[in-house]
Enzyme design. Sequence first.
Site, PDB file in Angstrom:
ATOM      1  N   ARG A  65       0.843  -1.089   0.112  1.00  0.00           N
ATOM      2  CA  ARG A  65       0.218   0.026   0.167  1.00  0.00           C
ATOM      3  C   ARG A  65       0.911   1.244  -0.056  1.00  0.00           C
ATOM      4  O   ARG A  65       1.898   1.260   0.589  1.00  0.00           O
ATOM      5  CB  ARG A  65      -0.806   0.008   1.153  1.00  0.00           C
ATOM      6  CG  ARG A  65      -1.763  -1.151   1.321  1.00  0.00           C
ATOM      7  CD  ARG A  65      -3.215  -0.711   1.171  1.00  0.00           C
ATOM      8  NE  ARG A  65      -4.035  -2.039   1.237  1.00  0.00           N
ATOM      9  CZ  ARG A  65      -5.108  -2.066   0.360  1.00  0.00           C
ATOM     10  NH1 ARG A  65      -5.198  -1.300  -0.739  1.00  0.00           N
ATOM     11  NH2 ARG A  65      -5.732  -3.240   0.460  1.00  0.00           N
ATOM     12  N   ASN A  98      12.438   0.761   2.015  1.00  0.00           N
ATOM     13  CA  ASN A  98      11.540  -0.319   1.259  1.00  0.00           C
ATOM     14  C   ASN A  98      12.543  -1.204   0.426  1.00  0.00           C
ATOM     15  O   ASN A  98      13.703  -0.866   0.155  1.00  0.00           O
ATOM     16  CB  ASN A  98      10.755   0.464   0.502  1.00  0.00           C
ATOM     17  CG  ASN A  98       9.841  -0.503  -0.520  1.00  0.00           C
ATOM     18  OD1 ASN A  98       9.156  -1.307  -0.057  1.00  0.00           O
ATOM     19  ND2 ASN A  98       9.552  -0.012  -1.684  1.00  0.00           N
ATOM     20  N   THR A  99      12.106  -2.324   0.363  1.00  0.00           N
ATOM     21  CA  THR A  99      12.704  -3.132  -0.664  1.00  0.00           C
ATOM     22  C   THR A  99      11.931  -3.480  -2.007  1.00  0.00           C
ATOM     23  O   THR A  99      10.575  -3.633  -1.934  1.00  0.00           O
ATOM     24  CB  THR A  99      12.913  -4.668  -0.087  1.00  0.00           C
ATOM     25  OG1 THR A  99      13.632  -5.382  -1.093  1.00  0.00           O
ATOM     26  CG2 THR A  99      11.832  -5.321   0.502  1.00  0.00           C
ATOM     27  N   HIS A 100      12.476  -3.142  -3.208  1.00  0.00           N
ATOM     28  CA  HIS A 100      11.761  -3.410  -4.393  1.00  0.00           C
ATOM     29  C   HIS A 100      12.539  -4.260  -5.377  1.00  0.00           C
ATOM     30  O   HIS A 100      13.514  -4.149  -5.415  1.00  0.00           O
ATOM     31  CB  HIS A 100      11.751  -2.011  -4.917  1.00  0.00           C
ATOM     32  CG  HIS A 100      10.869  -1.907  -6.146  1.00  0.00           C
ATOM     33  ND1 HIS A 100       9.477  -1.920  -6.392  1.00  0.00           N
ATOM     34  CD2 HIS A 100      11.348  -1.879  -7.520  1.00  0.00           C
ATOM     35  CE1 HIS A 100       9.154  -1.985  -7.567  1.00  0.00           C
ATOM     36  NE2 HIS A 100      10.214  -1.930  -8.376  1.00  0.00           N
ATOM     37  N   ASP A 122       9.847   7.962  -0.153  1.00  0.00           N
ATOM     38  CA  ASP A 122       9.450   9.317  -0.298  1.00  0.00           C
ATOM     39  C   ASP A 122       8.079   9.164  -0.649  1.00  0.00           C
ATOM     40  O   ASP A 122       7.371   8.243  -0.930  1.00  0.00           O
ATOM     41  CB  ASP A 122      10.204  10.303  -1.176  1.00  0.00           C
ATOM     42  CG  ASP A 122      10.411   9.908  -2.612  1.00  0.00           C
ATOM     43  OD1 ASP A 122       9.541   9.073  -2.882  1.00  0.00           O
ATOM     44  OD2 ASP A 122      11.074  10.637  -3.240  1.00  0.00           O
ATOM     45  N   ASP A 161       8.078   4.067  -5.175  1.00  0.00           N
ATOM     46  CA  ASP A 161       9.540   3.229  -5.722  1.00  0.00           C
ATOM     47  C   ASP A 161      10.430   4.263  -6.267  1.00  0.00           C
ATOM     48  O   ASP A 161      11.147   4.252  -7.299  1.00  0.00           O
ATOM     49  CB  ASP A 161       9.179   2.187  -6.566  1.00  0.00           C
ATOM     50  CG  ASP A 161       8.295   1.292  -5.913  1.00  0.00           C
ATOM     51  OD1 ASP A 161       8.215   1.094  -4.872  1.00  0.00           O
ATOM     52  OD2 ASP A 161       7.277   0.637  -6.818  1.00  0.00           O
TER      53      ASP A 161
HETATM   54  C1  GRF Z   1       9.243  -8.839  -2.292  1.00  0.00           C
HETATM   55  O1  GRF Z   1       9.862  -9.396  -3.383  1.00  0.00           O
HETATM   56  C2  GRF Z   1       9.346  -7.290  -2.320  1.00  0.00           C
HETATM   57  O2  GRF Z   1      10.265  -6.711  -2.791  1.00  0.00           O
HETATM   58  C3  GRF Z   1       7.962  -7.186  -3.069  1.00  0.00           C
HETATM   59  O3  GRF Z   1       6.973  -8.177  -2.486  1.00  0.00           O
HETATM   60  C4  GRF Z   1       7.781  -9.298  -2.272  1.00  0.00           C
HETATM   61  C5  GRF Z   1       7.538  -9.727  -0.667  1.00  0.00           C
HETATM   62  O4  GRF Z   1       7.889 -11.075  -0.420  1.00  0.00           O
HETATM   63  N1  GRF Z   1       7.379  -5.795  -2.854  1.00  0.00           N
HETATM   64  P1  GRF Z   1       7.806 -11.461   1.216  1.00  0.00           P
HETATM   65  O5  GRF Z   1       6.603 -11.072   1.616  1.00  0.00           O
HETATM   66  O6  GRF Z   1       8.851 -10.892   1.849  1.00  0.00           O
HETATM   67  O7  GRF Z   1       7.989 -12.961   1.113  1.00  0.00           O
END
Ligand code: GRF
Length: 211
Positions: A99, A115-117, A149, A153
């Site tokens: 979200r 965040n991880t993308h 921000d 992304d």
């Molecule tokens: C990850 O690849 C993240 O970058 C993306 O959704 C996935 C989440 O995986 N937005 P998990 O829930 O941590 O297994």
Amino acid sequence: MPDAERPPARLGVLVSGGGTNLAALLSAIDADPDFGGEVVVVGSDRPDAGGLQRAEEAGISTVVERLADHDDRRAWEDALIAALTAHRPEVVVLAGFMRLLTGEFLSRWPDRVINTHPSLLPAFRGANAVRDALEYGVKLTGSTVHLVDEEVDHGPVIAQRGVAVADDDTEETLHERIKAVEHELLPECVKLLSQGRLVVDGRHVRVREAL
Ligand code: GRF
């Protein structure tokens, strides 16, 4: 205060999915006495998120705020902020949280929402980054960890790592390999942020040496 004497930073983690990134973060913290952070709350917009179960198994408090239970997005976000702040997190980690968060949320944790993308930003922003990279035909994609921000992304990049695309990749196989990279990169970056070692200058993030 020398870094080694700081109390661990209080981390809040938000998840919407299976929570493998949360699990990797918890393992990294467990394995590293110098990590400098501890997860104090895990929040989700989905009561069925697997990440919540992982948190409960680890004895970590959980909070759930469903968008559908609120009049509008503003009320939902206010409720999420209130639920999180009850646990006093100093850093918020978006670990597969699907979200968007507004400036109202981000202003509570300036330069402290991470965040991880699953792509090499700025390529393939948005919720379908792995599929979009495959459809485009790139030979290299990967993982980006960045500060959040108000744009999707888009915030300053902390670290990136590439993953080669194979000819026979499906969205699932490629995403699995990207996740394996995320599981290392996200904890590394959360550790730096927890230790107060990220210096943000506009779009540029530098890592300072540990004291
Ligand atoms: C990850 O690849 C993240 O970058 C993306 O959704 C996935 C989440 O995986 N937005 P998990 O829930 O941590 O297994």
